[in-house]
Design a protein around this motif. Structure first.
Motif, short mmCIF file in Angstrom:
data_model
loop_
_atom_site.label_atom_id
_atom_site.label_comp_id
_atom_site.label_asym_id
_atom_site.label_seq_id
_atom_site.Cartn_x
_atom_site.Cartn_y
_atom_site.Cartn_z
N SER A 74 0.81 -1.22 0.00
CA SER A 74 0.00 0.00 0.00
C SER A 74 0.84 1.27 0.00
CB SER A 74 -0.91 0.02 1.23
OG SER A 74 -0.14 0.17 2.41
N ASN A 75 2.09 1.16 0.42
CA ASN A 75 2.99 2.31 0.55
C ASN A 75 2.60 3.25 1.69
OD1 ASN A 75 5.47 3.12 -0.59
ND2 ASN A 75 4.52 4.88 -1.56
N ILE A 76 1.69 2.82 2.57
CA ILE A 76 1.29 3.62 3.73
C ILE A 76 2.33 3.42 4.84
CG2 ILE A 76 -0.43 3.88 5.57
CD1 ILE A 76 -2.55 3.01 3.49
N GLU A 77 2.88 4.50 5.36
CA GLU A 77 3.84 4.42 6.46
C GLU A 77 3.10 4.13 7.76
OE1 GLU A 77 6.11 8.01 6.42
OE2 GLU A 77 7.37 7.35 4.76
N LEU A 78 3.73 3.32 8.61
CA LEU A 78 3.00 2.76 9.76
C LEU A 78 3.73 2.97 11.08
CD1 LEU A 78 0.52 0.95 10.58
CD2 LEU A 78 2.09 -0.99 10.38
N SER A 108 8.11 -6.86 6.62
CA SER A 108 9.00 -5.73 6.36
C SER A 108 9.32 -5.51 4.89
CB SER A 108 10.30 -5.89 7.15
OG SER A 108 10.98 -7.07 6.76
N SER A 109 9.15 -6.52 4.06
CA SER A 109 9.49 -6.36 2.64
C SER A 109 8.46 -5.52 1.89
CB SER A 109 9.64 -7.72 1.96
OG SER A 109 8.40 -8.42 1.98
N ASP A 110 7.21 -5.52 2.35
CA ASP A 110 6.20 -4.77 1.60
C ASP A 110 5.20 -4.01 2.47
OD1 ASP A 110 5.00 -7.07 2.50
OD2 ASP A 110 4.26 -7.75 0.56
N VAL A 111 5.52 -3.83 3.75
CA VAL A 111 4.77 -2.93 4.63
C VAL A 111 5.77 -1.93 5.20
CG1 VAL A 111 3.36 -2.68 6.71
CG2 VAL A 111 3.02 -4.65 5.21
N ILE A 113 6.78 -0.15 7.78
CA ILE A 113 6.77 0.10 9.23
C ILE A 113 7.86 1.12 9.53
CG2 ILE A 113 7.00 -0.91 11.52
CD1 ILE A 113 6.17 -3.62 10.23
N LYS A 114 7.45 2.25 10.12
CA LYS A 114 8.38 3.36 10.37
C LYS A 114 8.79 3.41 11.84
CE LYS A 114 8.99 8.25 9.30
NZ LYS A 114 8.35 9.50 8.82
#
Length: 339
Positions: A74-78, A108-111, A113-114
């Protein structure tokens, strides 16, 4: 290449650079996604709602697997949360390692997480308070073992109740009780280059001190300067609260730390000054304001997360049930838009 073409190329590059800078500023606003309701949309629907409204950042309070799955690609930072009830278990290194493997490494490869928020608003005198720092340290060590320490920062979310002095902002200081709790955490954050997550609520400051605070000051609608504090001038309570916390951090050895506003909101009903009009005004003004920074940090866009995505009907009756930007039927409650 002709001079004309060189100039055109330079202008294009500059335009792209400025567009990128604008995008960075636009991404300074996120929304908290709590699930404490029995009438909310599915996690997959919620992620689509984030994307449809150009909301590029999200905070969740526990590692809900359906949410994490829906966030893939999704490219949403989390901001990923650790529940307060899980803090004690994570003081065991192997438990923390398993938590990171299952909830962070696996995605971690496609979410994106910040941050990991290890606990939320744990009071210094609470029985869970001694577990916060050891849990943070174990999560950090597990991230380092997974080679994710540069990508994901470990912190905890605090509230302004830790301040013993908050006025004027330059006098901001942690209370004696809070200092014993937050001091070692500040050292951890400094050593690991992590920000402090802070929940900032002008609404509660206003309703608890209405004899001294004007509603307009809390809603960003004061027509002029309300508080002059040395070289700094304050036209809204949000900036004053954030800068009070910055002053407290400076006094506690955390002058290098950034503050991420991990929650801020205003209820639409259920209590004093809680109305659709006031809430809509607060959210719209906060969205437009955060790119400016505070008087102490002028020009430094504030990364802020609006609380919250939905009204949550299983929370305590009163204002707690009415902080949603959207109704459970996915309708936006206010005339606001995200950058």
């Amino acid at each position: 290449m002709s001079n004309k073409n060189v100039m055109a190329s330079l202008m294009l590059a500059l335009g792209l650079l400025l567009a990128g800078a604008g995008m960075t500023g636009a991404q300074s606003v996120g929304v908290c996604y709590g699930r404490n309701g029995n009438n909310l949309p599915s996690q997959a629907e919620v992620i689509e709602l984030f994307k449809a409204n150009n909301i590029g950042r999200m905070r969740i309070y526990d590692p809900d697997q359906a949410t994490l799955q829906a966030l893939r690609g999704s490219n949403i930072e989390l901001i990923l949360g650790v529940l307060n009830d899980n803090l004690q278990a994570l003081t065991d290194a192997s438990t923390a390692s398993n938590w990171v493997q299952n909830n962070v490494v696996a995605f971690s490869s496609d979410v994106k997480i910040k941050y990991i928020a290890v606990g939320n608003e744990v009071p210094p005198g609470d029985a869970k308070a001694p577990y916060v720092l050891p849990a943070m340290q174990n999560i950090q060590n597990a991230l380092t073992s997974a080679n994710l320490q540069g990508q994901i920062k470990v912190s905890t979310a605090v509230d302004t109740g830790l301040l013993g002095v908050s006025y004027p902002p330059s006098n901001g200081a942690f209370s004696d009780t809070a200092s014993q709790f937050i001091g070692p955490i500040i050292s951890f954050l400094v050593n690991n280059g992590s920000p402090l997550l802070a929940n900032i609520y002008p609404y509660f400051s206003y309703t608890q001190n209405m004899q001294s605070i004007d509603l307009a000051y809390a809603l960003f609608t004061s027509p002029g300067v309300v508080v002059t504090d040395g070289a700094y001038q304050y036209q809204n309570l949000f900036d004053a609260l954030v800068d009070s916390l910055y002053s407290a951090l400076e006094r506690a050895g955390g002058s290098s730390l950034a503050i991420v506003v991990s929650e801020s909101g205003w209820p639409s009903e259920g209590g004093t000054a809680a109305s659709l009009g006031n809430a809509g005004t607060y959210y719209a003004n906060l969205i437009s304001h955060v790119k400016q920074g505070t008087p102490k940090k002028a020009g430094q866009a504030i990364e802020a997360y609006l609380f919250a995505m939905f009204d949550e009907n299983l929370k305590a009756a009163g204002v707690e049930q009415h902080f949603g930007l959207f109704t459970p039927s996915k309708q936006l409650k206010y005339q606001i838009s995200f950058p």
